[in-house]
Structure formats: C-alpha cells, structure tokens
Design an enzyme around this catalytic site. Structure first.
Site, mmCIF file in Angstrom:
data_model
loop_
_atom_site.group_PDB
_atom_site.id
_atom_site.type_symbol
_atom_site.label_atom_id
_atom_site.label_comp_id
_atom_site.label_asym_id
_atom_site.label_seq_id
_atom_site.Cartn_x
_atom_site.Cartn_y
_atom_site.Cartn_z
ATOM 1 N N HIS A 134 35.981 39.505 39.134
ATOM 2 C CA HIS A 134 34.681 38.962 39.569
ATOM 3 C C HIS A 134 33.714 38.768 38.402
ATOM 4 C CE1 HIS A 134 33.268 43.277 39.817
ATOM 5 N NE2 HIS A 134 32.147 42.705 39.397
ATOM 6 N N ASP A 164 41.107 42.672 41.817
ATOM 7 C CA ASP A 164 39.912 42.411 41.006
ATOM 8 C C ASP A 164 40.158 42.727 39.532
ATOM 9 O OD1 ASP A 164 37.406 41.492 40.517
ATOM 10 O OD2 ASP A 164 36.339 43.251 41.259
ATOM 11 N N GLY A 237 26.604 45.488 35.497
ATOM 12 C CA GLY A 237 27.007 45.255 34.118
ATOM 13 C C GLY A 237 28.113 46.172 33.660
ATOM 14 N N ASN A 238 28.331 47.287 34.391
ATOM 15 C CA ASN A 238 29.451 48.176 34.089
ATOM 16 C C ASN A 238 30.780 47.623 34.593
ATOM 17 O OD1 ASN A 238 27.257 50.721 34.103
ATOM 18 N ND2 ASN A 238 29.053 51.028 32.802
ATOM 19 N N SER A 239 30.728 46.614 35.450
ATOM 20 C CA SER A 239 31.955 46.068 36.037
ATOM 21 C C SER A 239 32.937 45.651 34.956
ATOM 22 C CB SER A 239 31.628 44.849 36.905
ATOM 23 O OG SER A 239 30.977 45.227 38.082
ATOM 24 N N GLY A 295 57.887 41.362 54.144
ATOM 25 C CA GLY A 295 57.874 40.409 55.255
ATOM 26 C C GLY A 295 57.619 41.036 56.601
ATOM 27 N N VAL A 296 56.658 41.972 56.653
ATOM 28 C CA VAL A 296 56.274 42.574 57.928
ATOM 29 C C VAL A 296 54.763 42.569 58.043
ATOM 30 C CG1 VAL A 296 58.285 44.074 58.163
ATOM 31 C CG2 VAL A 296 56.276 44.905 56.932
ATOM 32 N N ILE A 298 51.919 45.001 59.695
ATOM 33 C CA ILE A 298 51.923 46.395 60.119
ATOM 34 C C ILE A 298 50.567 46.818 60.650
ATOM 35 C CG2 ILE A 298 53.786 47.122 58.575
ATOM 36 C CD1 ILE A 298 51.680 48.016 56.582
#
Length: 508
Positions: A134, A164, A237-239, A295-296, A298
C-alpha cells in the site's frame, strides 16, 4: 515483599528504639539483604530488560530506508456536489450550480501530483528493498532515501496485495549497501522485546521499542492474516518498516495500527516474517507470487457443527464446496469433509488452512486427513498453483440431487420448506441446475442457530445425505434427533454460495 513483612514483627518485639545511625544502617543492610534475596529467588525464566537499545539501533538504522512516492491524481477545484437521493427536487439545482462553478474556475479539473511517505528496509547489499504494497500502490514514481540522505529511483520487482508486501530494486552503482535479514518469528513469545524503525510523519529514521502484545492476529486484512501485535510506537509513515528482535533480525513488517485518531495508541500490527519471507523470495524470483492451491471453499467448525458431525472438539476446516478440476476434487475430498491435517500439520482452525496450503510447494503430493461420516480418512492431493487457477476463473460447480416434491412445514426448526418450482426459481433467482428444497419462510422466534439463514436458500443435503423433498429433510432431521444428536447439519446453497448450517433442536 515476604522478607520485609517477616522481619517487622521481630524488630517490634525487642522493645528498644535504636539510635538514628544504627536505624539507618539497619535499613541499608535490610535493603541490601532484600536485593540479595530477590536475586537469589529470581525465576529462571525472568530476563532483565535491556539497559539500552543504542548499540542495536546504531547497527540497524543504516539498513532502514525512507520511501516517497509520486502519483498523478485528479485535481479538486472546491467541494464536490453533495450526494442526493435519485429524483430529489434539488438534484438538478445542485448539478447546474456545480457545473457553472466549474466553468467559472476554468473548466474541468486538472491533474495534479500527490506525494506519500513510507518506510522500507534493505535485505541485500545489491539494493533489494522490502516495503508494504500500500506504500507504493498506484505510484508513478518511487524514490528510496538512505540514512545518509542519498536518494535512488526504485524499480518495483513485484507486489502482493494479499499480504501487503512489495519488493523494490535500486541501483547502488557498485556500492555495497547495509542490509538486514529475516529472523524466526515463530520463536517469538508474548512479552518479548521488539524494536521498530521507520519514517513516522516523514521525520526520518525513528526508533521505538516495546513488547510483543499478541501473536497470530487476524485483523481481516487478507486471506493469510498472521500479524504480530506490538505496543512499540507505530504511526503514519512507519508502514513498510521493519520490526526487529533483540538479535537484530527482522521478525515483522510494520503494516497497520489500531487508532481512532491516526496516532499510536499502543496497538500496532506487523506481518510476520514467516509469512513475509516466502512472499519476498517469490517476488524477487518471479515478479509475482506462486502459492499452493487445494481447490476448496471452507468455513469454521463451531461447537454445534462439531457435535453434528461427531467430532470431539471444534477443530479443523469444514469443506463447503470443492472446485471442479481442482486438486481436492482429484483427491476425492468432498463437501462436508472436515480437513483435520494437511501435509502432516494439524489444522487447528479454518483460518490456518489457507496459510498452510499457500506455503506448500507447487506440484508435490501431500497427505490430507479428513473427517467423513464419523471416521478419519487419509487422501493424497497434488498441490496446484493458486494464481493459475485465478487466471482460469475456476469456480465451484453446481450440485444436483433428486426431483422436488410437496410442500411441508417443519415446526421444530422454525423453517417452512417447499419443493423447487419454476416460479420459486424465478422469484428467488435460483440456478436452473440447483436441486433440493427451498426455504420459503422462517419463524425467527423458533429458529435455533447462530448462523445466517435466508428465505430463498436451497437445502441441498441434511446430515451429508442428498435431499429432494421437504419430506426427506424432515425424516433425516427426525432420525438425527432420535439418535440423541442436539443439532442437525444442513448444506445450503444461497444464491450460488454453499455453506453449512447447524440447527439445534428446540426442546419439547
């Protein structure tokens, strides 16, 4: 504290008041004795907090970078037109007003350049940078600034919105850059010290410290949530910045905060190194992720569903649907199965299975243990690639059962059921291939479940047996009650989405 309490009575029994100097000496001696005793009885697990993080910060700061992005966005020339109900008498008035205002301001809005700031960290001396997706999403230009203020234009090698995580590359022009390495986030314990370094509010390299508040947090950000919660101060800003253990290893990528003001309130979240590490490796090698795929579809096994299936505890992942042509279908996994273990790793909860499957190497055969009709069964599945399945737009196939019959009311459930007619298909937009029994009415005063039940949903199976009429549903439910079961399990198709619902029997 016990030592201090135990000595007070003995001093009182003497009946004499010691001189001030002696009293002071006695207090100092007692204090030393308390300290000595505390040191002697300190538990083996107790560790003294670090006296300073200075050496660690000095070592790690050069590998943490600031990231700035530039993006072209539509410029705003004043307030937007308010949102009005369709047909409102004010709609035309405001439309004319804002169109005239735009003309007076020079016509349509012009594009402008917007900037944002974030953090990242170097993991290779050649200039490989890890950050959040992001932070750089939709950016036209990405710049990386080192601790010495030298700036580089960055190339995006790959990004993964599901976790992310994004990987960038800068050209250091022959310079060996400082870097850090991923550590073992699974070794973390709640209460361990951690250090966060980043670029909060654009202030540059900032060091904060705290402890691990919780592990394996699911904050509903994606299908593979595995967040470390920390009270180390994390702000805007820490992201993308790193979360370190005291060995200087990256055990998380700071991603989100819980705050009503946008500032730190002591609850921050970092993507665990266990989850981020393999994603980074794939983005570096392929420019995209290559996740395992079973392919399930759940859902959670709650206590009611566990009792309905004869499970001793609410564990595993309940298979709601199986994708036609997928690995699970080829392995013989069926709707209604509960996956108890995958590739010899126990599945404690539904949320755990997607992470385990995603981390599994593509193309290998793995053992899958399922619970089916009261017994354990072992099957083998060959793992496919999730991204290829998404490109192929594979979707679960519709299930078919017998022909519909008469309408019947099931008073002990609070459900009114009907055979599937063409009129009901049109009324509730039910697919032509879907067969079963449709719910035409609900008495919520008598309905005994915590799960969502909708009018128009189609009951496909009861107790893992196909049904074709309301009579089938009533008989299978009655049989379950006679066996002493407290609830009955229904497989329900609601507008193409299959799920399992456990309905508890009402008393009487």
């Amino acid at each position: 504290m016990t030592f201090l309490r135990s000595t007070a009575p003995r001093r009182a029994e003497v009946g004499q008041r010691a001189p001030v100097g002696q009293r002071a000496l006695g207090l100092r001696s007692a204090g030393l004795a308390v300290v000595a005793l505390l040191i002697l009885v300190q538990p083996a697990w107790a560790k003294a907090p670090p006296e300073s993080f200075a050496d660690l910060a000095e070592k790690l700061l050069p590998a943490v970078v600031n990231i700035s992005t530039t993006q072209t966005v539509e410029s705003r020339r004043g307030p937007d037109m308010p949102q009005l109900p369709p047909g409102s008498p004010f709609e035309d008035f405001f439309k004319d007003f804002f169109e005239e205002r735009n003309r007076q301001n020079g016509g349509p809005r012009q594009p402008r350049r917007a900037q944002s700031l974030g953090s990242g960290f170097l993991i290779d001396p050649s200039g490989i940078v890890v950050t959040n997706n992001h932070v750089i999403a939709e950016a036209d230009e990405v710049m990386v600034r080192l601790q010495d203020d030298e700036e580089f234009e960055a190339e995006v090698l790959g990004r993964d919105p599901k976790t992310d995580i994004a990987v960038l590359k800068i050209d250091p022009k022959g310079r060996d850059l400082p870097f850090v390495e991923f550590g073992d986030s699974d070794a973390l314990r709640v209460g361990d010290w951690v250090v966060a370094i980043g670029n909060p509010f654009g202030l540059g390299g900032t060091v904060t410290a705290g402890i691990v508040s919780a592990r394996k947090r699911d904050i509903r950000q994606g299908p593979y949530d595995d967040f470390i919660q920390t009270d180390a101060s994390i702000n805007k800003g820490n992201s993308g910045g790193p979360l370190f253990d005291l060995n200087g290893k990256v055990i998380g990528v700071n991603t989100a905060i819980f705050s009503q003001t946008g500032g730190s309130v002591g609850i921050g979240f970092a993507v665990s190194a266990r989850l981020a590490g393999p994603v980074v490796d794939q983005l570096r090698e392929y420019g995209r992720t290559r996740r395992g795929w079973l392919g399930v579809r759940i859902q959670t096994v709650d206590e009611d569903i566990a009792r309905s299936l004869g499970l001793e505890e609410a564990t595993g992942a309940l298979v709601a649907d199986v994708t036609d042509g997928g690995p699970a279908k080829d392995a013989g996994i069926e709707p209604g199965d509960v996956i108890l273990s995958f590739n010899n790793e126990k599945v404690e909860s539904m949320r755990q299975l997607p992470r385990i499957v995603a981390e599994t190497r593509i193309g290998i055969d793995v053992p899958v243990e399922v619970w089916r009709k009261g017994a354990r069964k072992l099957v083998t599945a060959r793992i496919g690639e999730l991204e290829k399945a998404e490109q192929a737009q594979l979707i679960p196939a519709s299930r078919t059962v017998g022909e519909p019959e008469e309408t019947e009311r099931m008073d002990f459930f609070g459900l009114e059921l009907s055979s599937l007619t063409e009129d009901l298909r049109k009324e509730h937009d039910i697919d032509g291939e879907t067969k079963g029994v449709v719910i035409t009415g609900i008495d919520f005063d008598r309905l005994n479940t915590q799960q969502k039940v909708s009018v128009g949903a189609v009951i496909v199976e009861v107790e893992q047996q196909p049904v074709s009429s309301p009579k089938d549903v009533a008989e299978l439910a009655k049989a379950a009650k006679e066996k002493g079961l407290r609830a009955v399990l229904l497989e329900v198709d609601d507008n193409g989405t299959t799920s399992f619902i456990s309905l508890r029997f009402n008393e009487g």
